[in-house]
Design a protein around this motif. Structure first.
Motif, mmCIF file in Angstrom:
data_model
loop_
_atom_site.group_PDB
_atom_site.id
_atom_site.type_symbol
_atom_site.label_atom_id
_atom_site.label_comp_id
_atom_site.label_asym_id
_atom_site.label_seq_id
_atom_site.Cartn_x
_atom_site.Cartn_y
_atom_site.Cartn_z
ATOM 1 N N THR A 44 19.674 35.278 33.010
ATOM 2 C CA THR A 44 20.836 35.976 33.572
ATOM 3 C C THR A 44 22.094 35.761 32.740
ATOM 4 O OG1 THR A 44 21.273 34.116 35.060
ATOM 5 C CG2 THR A 44 19.939 35.939 35.927
ATOM 6 N N GLY A 45 21.984 34.932 31.725
ATOM 7 C CA GLY A 45 23.138 34.704 30.863
ATOM 8 C C GLY A 45 22.733 33.998 29.588
ATOM 9 N N THR A 46 23.542 34.193 28.572
ATOM 10 C CA THR A 46 23.337 33.524 27.292
ATOM 11 C C THR A 46 24.614 32.785 26.934
ATOM 12 O OG1 THR A 46 21.830 35.269 26.555
ATOM 13 C CG2 THR A 46 22.755 33.825 24.859
ATOM 14 N N LYS A 47 24.477 31.503 26.709
ATOM 15 C CA LYS A 47 25.606 30.687 26.254
ATOM 16 C C LYS A 47 25.488 30.605 24.732
ATOM 17 C CE LYS A 47 24.271 27.929 29.772
ATOM 18 N NZ LYS A 47 24.066 26.658 30.442
ATOM 19 N N LYS A 48 26.342 31.332 24.038
ATOM 20 C CA LYS A 48 26.279 31.448 22.582
ATOM 21 C C LYS A 48 26.648 30.131 21.907
ATOM 22 C CE LYS A 48 25.345 35.860 22.313
ATOM 23 N NZ LYS A 48 24.090 36.324 21.795
ATOM 24 N N ASP A 49 25.859 29.774 20.887
ATOM 25 C CA ASP A 49 26.116 28.566 20.092
ATOM 26 C C ASP A 49 26.388 27.361 20.991
ATOM 27 O OD1 ASP A 49 25.766 29.985 17.788
ATOM 28 O OD2 ASP A 49 27.880 30.067 17.248
ATOM 29 N N TRP A 50 25.633 27.226 22.039
ATOM 30 C CA TRP A 50 25.886 26.235 23.078
ATOM 31 C C TRP A 50 25.478 24.826 22.678
ATOM 32 C CZ3 TRP A 50 28.959 27.030 26.996
ATOM 33 C CH2 TRP A 50 28.952 26.136 28.074
ATOM 34 N N ASN A 51 24.338 24.715 22.013
ATOM 35 C CA ASN A 51 23.808 23.398 21.660
ATOM 36 C C ASN A 51 23.776 23.225 20.149
ATOM 37 O OD1 ASN A 51 23.221 22.605 24.356
ATOM 38 N ND2 ASN A 51 21.412 23.898 24.307
ATOM 39 N N ARG A 52 24.207 22.075 19.722
ATOM 40 C CA ARG A 52 24.144 21.744 18.311
ATOM 41 C C ARG A 52 22.808 21.060 18.043
ATOM 42 N NH1 ARG A 52 28.207 17.783 15.119
ATOM 43 N NH2 ARG A 52 27.330 18.148 13.059
ATOM 44 N N ASN A 53 22.085 21.562 17.064
ATOM 45 C CA ASN A 53 20.825 20.932 16.688
ATOM 46 C C ASN A 53 20.942 20.426 15.256
ATOM 47 O OD1 ASN A 53 20.401 23.169 15.003
ATOM 48 N ND2 ASN A 53 19.218 24.254 16.554
ATOM 49 N N GLY A 54 19.865 20.001 14.660
ATOM 50 C CA GLY A 54 19.905 19.415 13.321
ATOM 51 C C GLY A 54 20.308 20.364 12.220
ATOM 52 N N THR A 55 20.178 21.659 12.464
ATOM 53 C CA THR A 55 20.474 22.633 11.415
ATOM 54 C C THR A 55 21.664 23.530 11.722
ATOM 55 O OG1 THR A 55 18.917 24.218 12.377
ATOM 56 C CG2 THR A 55 18.057 22.701 10.704
ATOM 57 N N GLY A 56 22.247 23.417 12.876
ATOM 58 C CA GLY A 56 23.379 24.283 13.233
ATOM 59 C C GLY A 56 23.542 24.387 14.731
ATOM 60 N N TRP A 57 23.738 25.618 15.197
ATOM 61 C CA TRP A 57 24.004 25.881 16.599
ATOM 62 C C TRP A 57 22.931 26.784 17.173
ATOM 63 C CZ3 TRP A 57 27.730 23.114 18.841
ATOM 64 C CH2 TRP A 57 28.662 22.515 18.007
#
Length: 172
Positions: free
Chosen positions: A149-162
């Protein structure tokens, strides 16, 4: 205790401390649990000691997923952000033992918990947050009727980016 065909969900016990300590301090799990720091044994002992609180007081509930055949513990399933006024809560599931994944245990655990949420707690809706790359969890929740029902853009930082994170909901 919530009993299924292959698994059962049970409350935390003091004897679970070593297992919980291992799971909560596994950096491989931190990505999905949104954790950055280890938990001390003392903090986890206090958590278990207070886990007897009613969900209306604690606003959360963690249940251990056990295999019915040998009672081995393979993961946990959580209700969090319990909101009795608006009849909703968040759900999270973890099959910690990688060799036990893809055996249908998370599916069965989620169905047992959904039955509990809708029949016992009489919730109107449940939700979860799933990283875009977590295809196994996306499949699991979609199989149970959850919708993105929704997308949180660039929400989580991982090892290679967002990475984006999806909000998924199941409305009764």
């Amino acid at each position: 205790m919530l009993n299924g065909k292959n698994i059962r969900l049970r409350a935390l016990e003091p004897s679970d401390i070593d297992m919980l300590y291992k799971w909560e301090n596994d950096p491989a799990i931190w990505q999905v649990s949104n954790t950055l720091t280890p938990y001390s044994r003392f903090v986890l002992e206090q958590y278990i000691a207070n886990s007897h609180q009613d969900i209306y007081t604690a606003k959360q509930l963690r249940l251990v997923i056990q295999l019915a055949k040998d009672l081995s513990c393979i993961g946990c399933i959580d209700i969090f952000d319990f909101d009795p006024r608006h009849h909703r809560a968040g759900i999270g599931v973890l099959i910690a033992d990688e060799k036990e994944r893809q055996n249908g245990y998370a599916t069965e655990a989620l169905q047992l918990l959904l039955d509990y949420c809708f029949k016992t707690l009489q919730l109107h809706q449940v939700y979860c947050n799933v990283s875009k790359s977590n295809t196994a969890s996306l499949h699991l929740f979609k199989k149970h009727g959850f919708e993105i029902t929704g997308t949180k853009k660039d929400w989580n930082r991982n090892g290679t980016g967002w990475e984006d994170e999806y909000l998924m909901q199941l409305v009764k």
